[in-house]
Design a protein around this motif. Structure first.
Motif, PDB file in Angstrom:
ATOM      1  N   UNK A  89     -16.866 -19.982 -18.234  1.00 49.14           N
ATOM      2  CA  UNK A  89     -17.716 -21.050 -18.124  1.00 49.14           C
ATOM      3  C   UNK A  89     -18.393 -20.873 -16.654  1.00 49.14           C
ATOM      4  N   UNK A  90     -19.547 -21.539 -16.647  1.00 50.97           N
ATOM      5  CA  UNK A  90     -20.375 -21.367 -15.207  1.00 50.97           C
ATOM      6  C   UNK A  90     -19.663 -22.013 -14.137  1.00 50.97           C
ATOM      7  N   UNK A  91     -19.089 -23.055 -14.139  1.00 50.65           N
ATOM      8  CA  UNK A  91     -18.181 -23.518 -13.472  1.00 50.65           C
ATOM      9  C   UNK A  91     -16.592 -23.791 -13.846  1.00 50.65           C
ATOM     10  N   UNK A  92     -15.879 -22.385 -13.366  1.00 50.45           N
ATOM     11  CA  UNK A  92     -14.663 -22.097 -14.035  1.00 50.45           C
ATOM     12  C   UNK A  92     -13.565 -23.087 -13.459  1.00 50.45           C
ATOM     13  N   UNK A  93     -13.367 -24.158 -13.889  1.00 47.33           N
ATOM     14  CA  UNK A  93     -12.299 -25.170 -13.690  1.00 47.33           C
ATOM     15  C   UNK A  93     -11.099 -24.672 -13.975  1.00 47.33           C
ATOM     16  N   UNK A  94     -10.102 -24.366 -13.037  1.00 48.84           N
ATOM     17  CA  UNK A  94      -8.830 -23.598 -13.381  1.00 48.84           C
ATOM     18  C   UNK A  94      -7.731 -24.624 -12.910  1.00 48.84           C
ATOM     19  N   UNK A  95      -6.749 -24.416 -13.303  1.00 47.75           N
ATOM     20  CA  UNK A  95      -5.346 -25.372 -12.858  1.00 47.75           C
ATOM     21  C   UNK A  95      -5.183 -25.205 -11.529  1.00 47.75           C
ATOM     22  N   UNK A  96      -5.488 -25.964 -10.368  1.00 45.84           N
ATOM     23  CA  UNK A  96      -5.769 -25.413  -8.992  1.00 45.84           C
ATOM     24  C   UNK A  96      -4.300 -25.132  -8.396  1.00 45.84           C
ATOM     25  N   UNK A  97      -3.361 -25.650  -8.986  1.00 46.46           N
ATOM     26  CA  UNK A  97      -1.882 -25.525  -8.321  1.00 46.46           C
ATOM     27  C   UNK A  97      -1.339 -24.362  -9.152  1.00 46.46           C
ATOM     28  N   UNK A  98      -1.744 -23.531  -9.859  1.00 44.29           N
ATOM     29  CA  UNK A  98      -1.281 -22.552 -10.504  1.00 44.29           C
ATOM     30  C   UNK A  98      -1.485 -21.257  -9.766  1.00 44.29           C
ATOM     31  N   UNK A  99      -0.919 -20.109  -9.420  1.00 45.50           N
ATOM     32  CA  UNK A  99      -1.337 -18.836  -8.914  1.00 45.50           C
ATOM     33  C   UNK A  99      -1.854 -18.112  -9.898  1.00 45.50           C
ATOM     34  N   UNK A 100      -2.655 -17.187  -9.737  1.00 45.20           N
ATOM     35  CA  UNK A 100      -3.292 -16.312 -10.497  1.00 45.20           C
ATOM     36  C   UNK A 100      -2.517 -15.524 -11.515  1.00 45.20           C
ATOM     37  N   UNK A 101      -1.170 -15.249 -11.066  1.00 47.27           N
ATOM     38  CA  UNK A 101      -0.295 -14.541 -11.992  1.00 47.27           C
ATOM     39  C   UNK A 101       0.250 -15.746 -13.169  1.00 47.27           C
ATOM     40  N   UNK A 102       0.585 -17.045 -12.545  1.00 47.15           N
ATOM     41  CA  UNK A 102       1.041 -18.021 -13.320  1.00 47.15           C
ATOM     42  C   UNK A 102      -0.003 -18.384 -14.314  1.00 47.15           C
ATOM     43  N   UNK A 103      -1.258 -18.277 -14.172  1.00 46.68           N
ATOM     44  CA  UNK A 103      -2.378 -18.545 -14.905  1.00 46.68           C
ATOM     45  C   UNK A 103      -2.314 -17.472 -15.923  1.00 46.68           C
ATOM     46  N   UNK A 147     -12.612 -17.163  -8.432  1.00 47.86           N
ATOM     47  CA  UNK A 147     -12.208 -18.030  -9.314  1.00 47.86           C
ATOM     48  C   UNK A 147     -12.933 -17.400 -10.739  1.00 47.86           C
ATOM     49  N   UNK A 148     -14.347 -17.021 -10.621  1.00 50.05           N
ATOM     50  CA  UNK A 148     -14.980 -16.398 -11.740  1.00 50.05           C
ATOM     51  C   UNK A 148     -14.276 -15.171 -12.051  1.00 50.05           C
ATOM     52  N   UNK A 149     -13.591 -14.514 -11.385  1.00 51.12           N
ATOM     53  CA  UNK A 149     -12.952 -13.260 -11.737  1.00 51.12           C
ATOM     54  C   UNK A 149     -11.564 -13.630 -12.433  1.00 51.12           C
ATOM     55  N   UNK A 150     -10.927 -14.517 -11.654  1.00 50.36           N
ATOM     56  CA  UNK A 150      -9.642 -14.981 -12.421  1.00 50.36           C
ATOM     57  C   UNK A 150     -10.066 -15.608 -13.772  1.00 50.36           C
ATOM     58  N   UNK A 151     -10.961 -16.348 -13.959  1.00 48.46           N
ATOM     59  CA  UNK A 151     -11.551 -16.753 -15.497  1.00 48.46           C
ATOM     60  C   UNK A 151     -11.684 -15.726 -16.186  1.00 48.46           C
ATOM     61  N   UNK A 152     -12.430 -14.665 -15.633  1.00 52.59           N
ATOM     62  CA  UNK A 152     -12.769 -13.550 -16.669  1.00 52.59           C
ATOM     63  C   UNK A 152     -11.249 -12.757 -16.913  1.00 52.59           C
ATOM     64  N   UNK A 153     -10.326 -12.728 -16.133  1.00 53.65           N
ATOM     65  CA  UNK A 153      -9.219 -12.074 -16.447  1.00 53.65           C
ATOM     66  C   UNK A 153      -8.586 -12.672 -17.652  1.00 53.65           C
TER      67      UNK A 153
ATOM     68  N   UNK B 419      -4.033 -35.420 -18.024  1.00 49.09           N
ATOM     69  CA  UNK B 419      -3.806 -34.730 -17.036  1.00 49.09           C
ATOM     70  C   UNK B 419      -4.305 -33.386 -16.871  1.00 49.09           C
ATOM     71  N   UNK B 420      -4.801 -32.804 -17.866  1.00 50.98           N
ATOM     72  CA  UNK B 420      -5.214 -31.588 -17.947  1.00 50.98           C
ATOM     73  C   UNK B 420      -6.775 -31.714 -16.958  1.00 50.98           C
ATOM     74  N   UNK B 421      -7.304 -32.999 -16.934  1.00 48.99           N
ATOM     75  CA  UNK B 421      -8.700 -33.023 -16.065  1.00 48.99           C
ATOM     76  C   UNK B 421      -9.687 -32.058 -16.712  1.00 48.99           C
ATOM     77  N   UNK B 422     -10.343 -31.438 -15.563  1.00 54.51           N
ATOM     78  CA  UNK B 422     -11.536 -30.544 -16.016  1.00 54.51           C
ATOM     79  C   UNK B 422     -10.955 -29.183 -16.333  1.00 54.51           C
TER      80      UNK B 422
END
Lengths: 257, 582
Positions: A89-103, A147-153, B419-422
């Motif tokens: 997405x254009x605004x990649x909302x990812x789980x902020x409290x995960x590391x990239x490897x956990x993602x 984040x964009x790169x992590x989302x692409x990963x 809980x998933x939020x955005x």
């Protein structure tokens, strides 16, 4: 459905419509993207680009029409269709409290990938995007580009057959933008269909095999650059402005200056 | 600067107006109901204070007090000194709470509001931004003061028979009171943000807030035992310490009393001291804000994320070792559901705001466990009661276990899907069926019941010497109740999601809250009724085989009911998930 080249389409939009109350955001959009093709989806702000993409990948339910990925209707056979697609997405909302490897672990679980193979591919992608040294850092601390790169990963982890990108290069530095463009070309060369919306006409001009222009929820032009030029030598910018009514605004702006 | 303050204030008022006029009808009605409730509460406080103060000053009470003092020389014969110290006590409490609460609200207002980029890029004086954000962050504090402190001060003045000067000064004190603690709070915020990321500081403050809440709850629970030791004539003298002349709250209070008594000199002295101190602290903030505020905000913009580095050998060990006990336990879950469960557990532990939600149930568990373990059991005092009545009495333990597990489950899962939020788009585009998605969430919501509930009941059973069959029945009831409630709560979360939230406490919608509150007791009463009703009926029938049969039938019906609730909930939840658009 066959594309204009007679190939079975990987991405199909058939008379897609989306209505929000009285407003019809998307009005009967139809097109097909074949495997290995890069298609640019252009349009002014509010034209319906993101809504169309979201209907194609199942984030929004169309008010009417059909979206198919690899022949699977995204509403009727969502799991089969979603297994084939990747999305950034254009605004990649990812789980902020995960590391990239956990993602990466999470995506591997969601897409039912073999954990070791997924971890290896994840490391490969992290290295490709220059994130291997920051793979144990929380995503919440990443910059927009990272984040964009992590989302692409995450989107590339399961080797999708159809990749959707909403403004993939916005906010990226030239090196990262170039990297993403190169990766997209490689993916297309492997047969992945790439469908991306962008405002950067230079990217569309240089990368896309075909361009679809949408305005006020309806497609106003579609084809390769040569087809759009129709034998002339107009730039994509001129074509875009003429089709979307921006030419008059450009003239007004010129008069003001 | 004044023009900038006016422009920014006008913008805030416009936002407020638009959110009221253009908001949904349900929101407007809710706000109206809240205002009416607060108004009733404020009126109640005013009436109570006025009545109590008036009663304490009445000749009848004075007479009673004199008689009591004659019998017990330690008691004061005249409550005037104590009554004069009441405003000091009240204002001291208000100031203490304001220091903490203003820290939290100013942190959000000064550093975590979404418009900071725009404001800092605009040619607006930093002090103007600070002033608007400062008072914007204090709106809640002022509303609380008006609703809580205002009625007490006015009621006190009425009870004491004070005139208009007192009431004017009381309003002035209300307006000035937040300046001092909020000024200190703002300086603290600006200092803390230089060291800690603002979001982390907010999480820590949330946890501290939770701990303070728990401390108050503990005080209220243990107050009965505590009060017996504290309620002595000596303690009355301790209350006078609140009127210590070094405290700013005492200055304001003494000025108020002086205004009421018509004493001009103390009014001018203490009032002037309080006014000068409050304004000086605020002015100091303004002077420092120019530099501190900007530096603090700039620090935020360059903060990196927390690095969770793992040693290379640890990673190798992790990769080489086989599946852990947790992996084996979770093996029956599909891979996608397991991935969601693991992710949710990771995210929960890393967000202090989630942990804050755990403080209350854990404290409650500690208190209740203490009360249950320290109390004399029904087995000791209910010797004549029939067996079924004794069993019903023993249900208190399972009730406590259920409440604790449900509270922890709610803290773990929040409102389920919300809980998933955005980041919900990630699950929405993944090839995972709604049922499996819900299964992962249900596993998380149900987890506290078999883990913590089992442990709690086992300890309870050992300490109270419960027979094993009874313990097993309680355990089965706990699991059935937990499963049904967790599943239904999850379905509600999927049917009424709220994915656009900044604070985890904003996840729950009113529909989820209301329907959950209605369903939980109803469902619990039904399964309890089936099990206990069958047991009572079995005992009344008398025959051992027939009685056992009826009892087993009750259990079978309870299991069937739970299974039906889970199935229905998953069905509803799946429909809800399919409807969600991102």
């Amino acid at each position: 459905m066959l594309t204009h080249n007679g190939v079975t389409a990987m991405i199909e939009a058939i008379d897609l419509r989306k209505r929000y109350g009285e407003t019809e955001a998307v009005r009967g959009v139809s097109f097909a993207v074949e495997p290995g093709e890069i298609v640019g989806f252009l349009g002014p702000n509010g034209a319906g680009k993101t809504t169309t993409i979201k209907m194609l990948i199942g984030l929004l339910r169309p008010s009417a029409g059909t979206a198919r990925i690899g022949g699977h209707d995204i509403q009727q056979e969502p799991l089969a269709a979603k297994a084939l697609l990747g999305y950034v997405p254009d605004q990649p909302y990812l789980p902020e409290k995960l590391t990239a490897r956990e993602y990466i672990q999470l995506i591997a679980g969601l897409y039912q990938l073999e954990p070791r193979a997924a971890a290896a591919r994840g490391e490969e992608l992290l290295r490709l995007f220059g994130l291997e040294g920051r793979g144990d850092e929380l995503l919440g601390g990443y910059s927009h580009g990272m984040r964009q790169k992590a989302a692409l990963t995450g989107a590339l982890l399961h080797s999708p057959r159809a990749l959707f990108l909403d403004e993939p290069t916005v906010g990226l530095d030239p090196r990262s933008a170039r990297l993403i463009k190169d990766i997209l070309r490689q993916e297309a060369a492997r047969g992945t269909s790439i469908f991306m919306s962008t405002h950067i006409l230079e990217i569309a001009e240089r990368m896309c095999d075909r361009v679809i222009i949408i305005d006020k929820g309806a497609i106003v032009a579609a084809g390769s650059l040569n087809e759009l030029r129709a034998g002339g030598d107009a730039s994509l910018e001129d074509i875009f402005l003429n089709l979307t009514g921006g030419a008059e605004e450009a003239a007004v702006a010129e008069a003001l200056i | 600067m004044l023009n900038a303050i006016w422009v920014l204030t006008r913008a805030r008022l416009q936002i407020l107006r638009n959110s009221i006029w253009r908001g949904r009808l349900a929101g407007k009605l809710g706000a109206l109901a809240l205002i009416v409730l607060i108004a009733f509460g404020a009126f109640g406080l005013y009436s109570f204070t006025r009545f109590v103060v008036g009663a304490l000053r009445s000749p009848d009470f004075m007479e009673v007090l004199r008689e009591a003092a004659a019998q017990n020389p330690e008691l004061p014969s005249d409550p005037a000194a104590l009554l004069a110290a009441v405003p000091s006590l009240v204002l001291l409490g208000a100031l203490a709470l304001l220091v903490f609460s203003s820290f939290s609200s100013l942190l959000s207002s000064l550093f975590l509001s979404g418009d900071m980029d725009m404001l800092l890029a605009a040619p607006v004086p930093m002090r103007a931004v600070f002033v608007v954000k400062f008072f914007g962050g204090l709106v809640t504090q002022y509303l609380l003061l008006l609703a809580l402190l205002g009625p007490i001060l006015i009621g006190y003045g009425q009870g004491m028979g004070y005139g208009p000067l007192y009431h004017f000064c009381a309003v002035l004190a209300l307006l000035l009171t937040p300046l001092l603690p909020a000024g200190i709070g703002a300086l603290l915020v600006m200092a803390v943000v230089r060291v800690l990321p603002a979001r982390r500081a907010r999480e820590i403050v949330s946890v501290l807030g939770g701990l303070i809440g728990v401390a108050f709850y503990l005080l209220s629970q243990l107050g009965g035992q505590f009060a017996r030791r504290v309620a002595t004539p000596d303690s009355l003298a301790t209350l006078l310490a609140a009127d210590l002349p070094l405290l700013p709250s005492a200055w304001a209070a003494r000025a108020l009393v002086a205004a009421g008594e018509g004493q001009a000199l103390p009014l001018l002295f203490y009032g002037g001291l309080f006014l000068a101190t409050s304004v000086a602290v605020f002015a100091g903030c303004l002077v420092l804000a120019e530099r501190l505020y900007y530096v603090g905000w700039s620090n935020m913009a360059v903060e990196g994320g927390k690095i969770r580095r793992r040693a290379a050998d640890e990673q190798r060990r992790e990769a080489s070792r086989g599946p852990s006990l947790a992996d084996r336990l979770l093996a029956p879950l599909p891979q996608e559901s397991r991935a969601i469960l693991v992710k949710d557990l990771r995210l929960f532990a890393r967000d202090l705001r989630n942990l804050q939600a755990l403080i209350f149930p854990v404290a409650l568990a500690a208190i209740w466990t203490y009360q249950v373990f320290s109390g004399t059991g029904p087995r000791g005092r209910g010797g004549d009661a029939p067996a079924w009545a004794a069993q019903l009495q023993e249900l208190a333990g399972v009730g406590i276990a259920f409440f604790i597990c449900l509270s922890i489950s709610s803290a773990l899962t929040g409102a389920g899907i919300s809980r998933e939020g955005k980041a919900f788009w990630l699950l929405k585009i993944a090839p995972i069926s709604p049922l499996r998605l819900l299964l992962g969430k249900l596993a998380l919501a149900f987890l506290p019941f078999p883990l913590i509930g089992t442990l709690f009941l086992a300890v309870l059973g050992v300490v109270r010497g419960l027979p094993l069959p009874l313990l097993l029945q309680q355990w089965a009831l706990l699991l059935l109740g937990g499963l049904g409630c967790a599943a239904f709560g999850l379905a509600l979360g999927a049917l009424f999601p709220r994915l656009q939230w900044e604070n985890p406490s904003q996840q729950t919608t009113w529909q989820t809250g209301c329907l959950g509150t209605l369903f939980y007791p109803l469902f619990l009463m039904l399964i309890l009724g089936l099990v206990a009703g069958a047991a009572i009926l079995g005992e009344l029938v008398g025959g051992s085989a027939a009685g056992l049969g009826i009892s087993l039938l009750g259990w079978a019906l309870a299991i069937a009911l739970t299974a039906a609730v889970v199935w229905f909930s998953l069905l509803l939840g799946s429909r809800g998930l399919e409807r969600i658009e991102v």
